[in-house]
Design a protein around this motif. Structure first.
Motif, mmCIF file in Angstrom:
data_model
loop_
_atom_site.group_PDB
_atom_site.id
_atom_site.type_symbol
_atom_site.label_atom_id
_atom_site.label_comp_id
_atom_site.label_asym_id
_atom_site.label_seq_id
_atom_site.Cartn_x
_atom_site.Cartn_y
_atom_site.Cartn_z
ATOM 1 N N VAL A 82 -18.311 -45.376 -106.140
ATOM 2 C CA VAL A 82 -17.245 -45.229 -105.150
ATOM 3 C C VAL A 82 -16.119 -44.425 -105.777
ATOM 4 O O VAL A 82 -15.595 -44.794 -106.821
ATOM 5 C CB VAL A 82 -16.723 -46.606 -104.682
ATOM 6 N N ASN A 83 -15.786 -43.315 -105.136
ATOM 7 C CA ASN A 83 -14.718 -42.460 -105.614
ATOM 8 C C ASN A 83 -13.618 -42.414 -104.574
ATOM 9 O O ASN A 83 -13.867 -42.076 -103.415
ATOM 10 C CB ASN A 83 -15.249 -41.040 -105.881
ATOM 11 N N VAL A 84 -12.420 -42.791 -104.989
ATOM 12 C CA VAL A 84 -11.255 -42.619 -104.134
ATOM 13 C C VAL A 84 -10.665 -41.275 -104.525
ATOM 14 O O VAL A 84 -10.165 -41.108 -105.640
ATOM 15 C CB VAL A 84 -10.241 -43.765 -104.299
ATOM 16 N N THR A 85 -10.796 -40.308 -103.623
ATOM 17 C CA THR A 85 -10.446 -38.942 -103.967
ATOM 18 C C THR A 85 -8.959 -38.797 -104.254
ATOM 19 O O THR A 85 -8.115 -39.362 -103.550
ATOM 20 C CB THR A 85 -10.843 -37.959 -102.845
ATOM 21 N N ALA A 86 -8.691 -38.059 -105.294
ATOM 22 C CA ALA A 86 -7.311 -37.752 -105.673
ATOM 23 C C ALA A 86 -6.738 -36.745 -104.685
ATOM 24 O O ALA A 86 -7.475 -36.011 -104.027
ATOM 25 C CB ALA A 86 -7.274 -37.178 -107.084
ATOM 26 N N LEU A 97 -18.667 -35.467 -110.805
ATOM 27 C CA LEU A 97 -19.167 -36.367 -109.771
ATOM 28 C C LEU A 97 -20.507 -35.880 -109.230
ATOM 29 O O LEU A 97 -21.447 -36.667 -109.060
ATOM 30 C CB LEU A 97 -18.153 -36.507 -108.630
ATOM 31 N N ASN A 98 -20.616 -34.580 -108.969
ATOM 32 C CA ASN A 98 -21.869 -34.025 -108.480
ATOM 33 C C ASN A 98 -22.975 -34.170 -109.525
ATOM 34 O O ASN A 98 -24.121 -34.487 -109.187
ATOM 35 C CB ASN A 98 -21.702 -32.559 -108.084
ATOM 36 N N ASP A 107 -26.039 -43.148 -105.948
ATOM 37 C CA ASP A 107 -25.436 -42.690 -104.704
ATOM 38 C C ASP A 107 -23.924 -42.687 -104.887
ATOM 39 O O ASP A 107 -23.387 -43.430 -105.715
ATOM 40 C CB ASP A 107 -25.820 -43.607 -103.542
ATOM 41 N N LEU A 108 -23.258 -41.856 -104.114
ATOM 42 C CA LEU A 108 -21.809 -41.705 -104.244
ATOM 43 C C LEU A 108 -21.182 -41.633 -102.862
ATOM 44 O O LEU A 108 -21.658 -40.892 -101.998
ATOM 45 C CB LEU A 108 -21.490 -40.410 -105.012
ATOM 46 N N ILE A 109 -20.133 -42.420 -102.670
ATOM 47 C CA ILE A 109 -19.312 -42.249 -101.479
ATOM 48 C C ILE A 109 -17.906 -41.900 -101.940
ATOM 49 O O ILE A 109 -17.441 -42.390 -102.971
ATOM 50 C CB ILE A 109 -19.296 -43.476 -100.541
ATOM 51 N N LYS A 110 -17.280 -41.027 -101.172
ATOM 52 C CA LYS A 110 -15.901 -40.638 -101.462
ATOM 53 C C LYS A 110 -15.031 -41.162 -100.332
ATOM 54 O O LYS A 110 -15.356 -40.998 -99.160
ATOM 55 C CB LYS A 110 -15.766 -39.119 -101.562
ATOM 56 N N ILE A 111 -13.948 -41.777 -100.723
ATOM 57 C CA ILE A 111 -13.018 -42.338 -99.755
ATOM 58 C C ILE A 111 -11.672 -41.658 -99.955
ATOM 59 O O ILE A 111 -11.188 -41.554 -101.084
ATOM 60 C CB ILE A 111 -12.890 -43.865 -99.940
#
Length: 169
Positions: A82-86, A97-98, A107-111
């Motif tokens: 889980v990535n909280v985008t800057a 991240l990629n 798996d990756l989700i960006k919030i």
């Protein structure tokens, strides 16, 4: 650490709270902790049906990438990062991240927070609380917890606690 760092405390001998944190690490039985983690991973692996065994908050930096590697490759868990985008992402962070998704098979989700809302929160946090990053800190904790609840992941692996590592609340 300088005594001007917010939240840092000095004891009666003038030793800072971050230094005490480092001292406590020498007292930890790291082998026992690794065995406990392995046992925990063995017990939860595959218990979430087709879902995720573990959530790892990631920034694209070396620490969170290593945590994603450990949980997916060493402990064999199905990991959702889980990535909280800057507000302003770096090219290196985006690349990392990629690469994490490609090379680790996680798996990756960006919030993200809508920029207009983030601007309002930052302004309030700066002028009322004295910390313009207050919102990001809370979004990270909330987003990761919500992802774990939503996906039913039984384990969340966090990185360092800045307050513990460097002093603070």
């Amino acid at each position: 650490m300088p005594n001007t760092k917010p939240g840092l405390t000095l004891d009666s001998d003038g030793v800072c709270s971050a230094c005490h944190s480092v001292e406590r690490k020498h007292l930890i039985d790291w082998d026992a902790r690794a065995a406990t983690l392995k046992k925990m991973c063995d017990e939860i692996r595959g218990t979430n049906g087709n879902g995720y065994d573990c959530i790892v908050p990631v920034s694209g930096g070396k620490d969170s990438t290593y945590q994603a590697y450990l949980m997916s490759q060493v402990y064999g868990l199905k990991v959702l990062c889980v990535n909280v985008t800057a507000h302003l992402q770096t090219f290196e962070g985006i690349y990392n991240l990629n690469s994490m998704v490609t090379n680790l098979g996680v798996d990756l989700i960006k919030i993200g927070v809508r920029p207009s809302v983030q601007k309002q929160i930052r302004r309030y946090a700066l002028f009322e609380l004295g910390n313009p990053n207050y919102a990001e800190h809370h979004v990270v904790f909330a987003a990761v917890a919500r992802a774990a609840l939503f996906y039913g992941a039984p384990l969340v692996v966090w990185g360092e606690d800045i307050a513990t590592e460097f002093g603070g609340k």
